[in-house]
Design an enzyme around this catalytic site. Structure first.
Site, mmCIF file in Angstrom:
data_model
loop_
_atom_site.group_PDB
_atom_site.id
_atom_site.type_symbol
_atom_site.label_atom_id
_atom_site.label_comp_id
_atom_site.label_asym_id
_atom_site.label_seq_id
_atom_site.Cartn_x
_atom_site.Cartn_y
_atom_site.Cartn_z
ATOM 1 N N GLU A 851 0.830 -1.212 0.000
ATOM 2 C CA GLU A 851 0.000 0.000 0.000
ATOM 3 C C GLU A 851 0.865 1.264 0.000
ATOM 4 O O GLU A 851 0.505 2.267 -0.625
ATOM 5 C CB GLU A 851 -0.941 -0.029 1.206
ATOM 6 C CG GLU A 851 -2.006 -1.104 1.053
ATOM 7 C CD GLU A 851 -2.880 -1.280 2.281
ATOM 8 O OE1 GLU A 851 -4.093 -1.097 2.172
ATOM 9 O OE2 GLU A 851 -2.328 -1.608 3.349
ATOM 10 N N GLU A 871 -3.810 -9.581 3.305
ATOM 11 C CA GLU A 871 -4.676 -9.353 4.470
ATOM 12 C C GLU A 871 -5.792 -10.391 4.571
ATOM 13 O O GLU A 871 -6.220 -10.756 5.684
ATOM 14 C CB GLU A 871 -5.274 -7.941 4.406
ATOM 15 C CG GLU A 871 -4.317 -6.829 4.851
ATOM 16 C CD GLU A 871 -3.390 -6.348 3.761
ATOM 17 O OE1 GLU A 871 -2.710 -5.329 3.972
ATOM 18 O OE2 GLU A 871 -3.335 -6.991 2.674
#
Length: 997
Positions: A851, A871
């Site tokens: 990210e 995730e």
């Protein structure tokens, strides 16, 4: 008091090119403006660009049924706009006024200055040069008067980049007075190209705003403005010609009100100080009424919604904007001067008023005597045009828990850290501090505006007595700032051209050579060293370097002096001796003796420095201001001799050492770094506050009431002693001077490589996973890079063989989430850098690491690097922008694969898909990323910034608006100084020198 002039407010909104929504919102909040706007619209204020580039009709109907034909010649221009309005004055009066172009600064908003001697009443065939504003960008126009008669005038001219111009003013009679029509025509390659529509819209808005001002001027209701030449100004004493926009302080005033007066609130005191400044200037005109901007340092004794607006009204000013420093902070007094000088140097104001005041003494008197003060309260909808400076909560939880919420206790704690650095015993240090403060008292005794001018000797200051009680060791009352004062200060800042036009004698001028502002680590308890200020050191170095001098070249000093430790820390940072009788560190006497007027002491320092420099015109003076606990800083460098370089408000990157983690609970051995003992009003010790350092460098704050420990702090010297902490229990293990542990290594490193800042995540032991401390350090690095004009691009990389493993899950389980107030998740992804950001990825960029990479503008990765958002494998979601940005940058099914499977994808594959810009051999990612960043930094900064904005913002634009929006962003670049420099450099076959303008 009356609200700000509605016509002027409307004109300012239009001139600044705000959208119609902004005008509507402003009108909705201001009934007078709303009525004025409606009246103007219903009264026939019309305007518009002609359809297809030509006149929409031969004439337009206006108020009263009058028809004003489009002037001959407008058809010569493919771009033509006009505006018109009714006026109560007769046509002869209006035509006479507009034919005098010496008045044009009062009403034509595209006017900036004249080049050479400005015209007066024009005649056909006259020629002159003018600096105009196209899209708020200064540009030179050369005009010829093609026609002038009883109906108005016609001008033909040329502008930058081959633009040709036409300007017409036509006046016709109406039943209620007259009708005025303004027309403008534009032609040339830039106008026919993408810049055209934006340039024309800006001119159209200017015509509407100009008519507002013109009708107000003719009726006598508009604010006056100085007629200022654009010619260089000869400074007689130095024999130098100065840029007309060089900022200068021309007048200063101070007020001391020793008896309480309920009729004199801080606004009234500020107005009196500004009137004194006007007298001090020796100006031949009322500079207060001519102010373009009014600044205020907000009062701590009485809160106003827009203090500057009230002050402006009190002195008869009708400014274009009101500005205020942040509600809390002594840095404001210098900061407002820095900003005002920047406003003048940038050509956005000719005359600026700066003031601040406190009426704490009268307020205390009123509270004691149950007197209701009739001081102004403004509607909550009233706000300043701008608020400058930063304000956050001043203390973290650890500081609050031990009672460090008031400045006296924090500065006293810092004082003991200063003593430790200097290697003094308590008695030696108290004696030295008392001598320092006695010197300040000596100077205050000669200051006619000092609140407490009675001279106090060192022994008196150091000795505890009924009228000089102990407050917090080592401070007595006579070592503390005195806040219950009625004091005000005001300054008038102008351009040198305005000073000349106003008839200010040059011997009254004091130049602002440089200003600087920055922040130390915000929370005191997280600073590496309580006795030093990296921010003040950075400000001093930046300002002195800008002026081309050293600290030994500065003859007059005023360091912010709320408590002795503030002076000692400032002197250390600037390399100043603390006890040089030939160069004392104050020109006022400091906040104990001259007075501590809330946020505004810095204004008094400047007002006191100006006459000192007038009397010593070859010398330089330096003033500092600070807020909270030596947290927020501003500095100014002054002289009656002109500067060698153009004024700049500098905002340097502060090279902060690693900050310390801070706790209030710890079990184990520590070393005493600093301490203070607060006393109640009877003189009894309340507690002991200790700052302790663990072997790992963590700071432990402890508040103890153990009489043994408190007694040892009062009567002995525990600095450097070993102390055992067990819960709230403190045991002294042994005295002595033990070495203080260094703070833990910073999780983020920075290095400046030319115009590129390299930021390195430096936690290789946990694969550079991001915890709260890392996120805060990353946010700070990006913030500093964006504030530093030297930095034009940023490279983000990771230490070791991994870019970043994402969020530190163990730290998160302890509640240490990597979420910052400014840039959000991971200290970056919620608000990525405005300046170009390149990431260099070695190894893996997983979860939050991916990210972070997706928040960049360019991605460079080693061939064996992998990216992924795993995730889903841990019951989490890539909510720091991962899924969102993957969908923007990759085909849908590829983004789905990464989001749903959670499996990593290779850099080689992502390069094929366009996500990775360069694939390198392992170990070379940083070198290649740095090459790319340096190539970006070599390009024109305005062009780079606009290109980045268009790429980032255009996906959200409606299709029918996209081209116009990109034109609006690109147009200022096409007409910029850098555009001209780029063309000239290309023609001359030399490297361009970008100015960023």
């Amino acid at each position: 008091m009356s609200p700000s002039n509605p016509r002027r407010q409307l004109s300012r909104t239009l001139r600044q090119g705000g959208a119609l929504a902004r005008v509507a919102v402003t009108a909705a909040r201001n009934p007078d403006l709303r009525r004025g706007l409606v009246a103007q619209v219903s009264g026939g204020l019309l305007g518009g660009e002609t359809a297809g580039g030509g006149p929409a009709a031969a004439s337009d109907a206006v108020a009263g049924g009058v028809v004003v034909p489009a002037p001959a010649g407008v058809a010569d221009f493919p771009r033509h706009v006009h505006a018109q309005a009714g006026c109560g004055a007769g046509p002869a009066d209006v035509a006479s006024y507009v034919r005098d172009l010496g008045q044009v600064a009062q009403w034509l908003t595209i006017h900036s200055t004249w080049r050479g001697e400005g015209p007066g009443v024009i005649e056909e065939g006259d020629r002159f040069a003018q600096q105009i504003l196209l899209m708020e960008i200064p540009a030179e126009a050369r005009w010829t008067v093609a026609r002038v008669d009883e109906t108005g005038f016609e001008l033909r001219g040329t502008g930058p980049m081959g633009i040709t111009l036409g300007l017409w003013c036509t006046v016709a009679a109406s039943a209620s007075g007259s009708v005025v029509r303004l027309d403008a025509g534009l032609d040339g390659a830039p106008v026919r190209g993408p810049v055209g529509s934006t340039a024309v819209r800006s001119v159209e808005k200017a015509l509407v705003a100009s008519l507002e001002l013109l009708t107000s001027q003719v009726s006598g209701s508009a604010p006056a403005r100085l007629r200022v030449s654009a010619d260089p100004v000869l400074h007689v004493a130095s024999g130098r010609f100065l840029d007309p926009w060089t900022p200068v302080i021309v007048g200063v005033g101070q007020v001391v009100q020793r008896e309480p007066d309920a009729s004199q609130d801080p606004v009234a005191l500020s107005a009196d100080a500004l009137r004194a400044a006007l007298v001090d200037s020796g100006a031949s005109v009322d500079l207060l009424a001519l102010a373009d901007a009014v600044y205020a340092v907000p009062s701590a004794s009485w809160t106003y919604a827009d203090q500057a607006l009230l002050v402006a009204d009190a002195v008869g000013a009708r400014p274009d904007e009101t500005v205020q420093s942040s509600p809390y902070g002594g840095d404001g007094g210098q900061l407002v001067i820095n900003d005002a000088a920047e406003l003048v140097a940038g050509g956005r104001a000719q005359v600026v008023l700066v003031s601040g005041a406190e009426a704490g003494s009268t307020l205390a008197w009123a509270q004691k005597n149950d007197v209701t003060l009739p001081w102004a309260r403004q509607d909550e909808s009233v706000v300043p045009s701008r608020v400058i400076g930063l304000d956050r909560r001043p203390n973290n939880e650890a500081e609050t828990a031990v009672g460090l919420g008031a400045p006296i206790y924090t500065y006293a704690l810092m004082e003991s850290a200063v003593r430790a650095r200097l290697g003094r015993t308590p008695a030696e240090h108290t004696s030295a501090v008392a001598r320092l403060w006695a010197g300040f008292s000596e100077i205050a005794s000669r200051n006619p505006f000092a609140w407490s001018p009675t001279r106090q000797g060192a022994e008196r200051i150091a000795t505890v007595a009924p009228d000089n009680r102990a407050v917090s060791s080592p401070y007595t009352k006579l070592m503390c700032a005195n806040l219950q004062v009625d004091l005000a200060a005001g300054s008038i800042v102008t351009s040198v051209a305005a000073a000349e036009a106003a008839g200010v004698p040059q011997e009254r001028w004091v130049f602002v050579h440089a200003g600087a502002s920055a922040y130390d680590e915000w929370f005191v308890s997280e600073r590496a060293d309580l006795s030093r200020s990296p921010a003040i050191a950075a400000l001093g170095a930046a300002a002195l370097d800008h002026a081309g001098v050293g600290i030994d070249d500065v003859a007059h000093i005023d360091l912010y002096a709320c408590f002795p430790s503030a002076v000692e820390i400032g002197a250390d940072a600037l390399g100043l001796p603390i006890d040089d009788p030939a160069r004392p560190l104050t020109v006022t006497g400091g906040l104990t003796f001259a007075g501590g007027p809330g946020n505004n002491y810095g204004s008094h320092a400047i007002a006191s420095m100006v006459p000192v420099l007038r009397a010593d015109p070859g010398a330089r003076g330096l003033c500092t201001s600070l807020g909270w606990y030596a947290t927020k800083h501003a500095l100014g460098l002054y002289s009656a001799t002109p500067p060698e370089r153009t004024y700049a408000h500098l905002r340097p990157v502060v090279e902060q050492p690693p900050k310390r983690p801070v706790v209030t609970s710890y079990d184990g051995e520590t070393v005493v770094e600093a301490f203070t003992v607060p006393f109640d009003r009877s003189g009894a010790a309340e507690a002991g506050i200790l700052s302790l350092l663990t072997p790992s460098g963590t700071r432990v704050l402890v508040r103890t009431v153990d009489p043994t420990v408190v007694g040892a702090l009062e009567d002995g010297d525990l600095l450097g002693a070993r102390v055992l902490v067990a819960g709230e229990s403190v045991t002294v293990l042994g005295s002595g001077s033990y070495e203080l542990p260094a703070p833990p290594r910073s999780p983020v490193r920075r290095s400046l490589e030319g115009a590129v800042l390299v930021v390195t995540l430096d936690r290789p032991e946990v694969r550079n996973a991001v915890d709260a401390r890392t996120a805060e350090a990353l946010e700070s690095a990006i913030d500093d890079a964006e504030a530093d004009p030297r930095v034009r691009a940023i490279v983000l990389t990771g230490a070791g063989d991994t870019f970043c493993a994402g969020m530190d899950l163990k730290a998160a389980a302890r509640g240490e989430l990597p979420l910052t107030a400014g840039r959000g998740p991971l200290g970056l992804t919620g608000r990525p850098s405005v300046k170009p950001l390149v990431v260099a990825v070695e190894g893996s960029a997983l979860a939050g690491g991916c990210e972070l990479a997706l928040a960049a503008d360019l991605v460079v990765a080693a061939s064996d690097a992998v990216f992924g958002i795993p995730e889903v494998k841990r019951g989490l979601a890539a909510a720091a922008g991962g899924v969102l940005r993957l969908r923007e940058r990759l085909p849908r099914n590829v983004a789905m694969e990464m989001a749903l499977l959670g499996e990593p994808m290779s850099a080689v594959r992502l390069a094929e898909l366009g996500l990775v810009n360069r694939v390198t051999s392992p170990g070379a990612a940083l070198d290649v990323a740095l090459e790319l960043a340096q190539a970006i930094a070599a390009n024109a900064p305005l062009s780079v910034a606009v290109g980045k904005r268009i790429v980032d913002e255009s996906p959200g634009w409606p299709a029918d608006e996209a081209f116009d929006r990109q034109t609006e962003l690109a147009s200022p670049v096409i007409l910029s100084d850098d555009a001209r420099e780029g063309v000239e450099a290309f023609g001359a076959r030399r490297p361009p020198v970008w100015s960023g303008r």
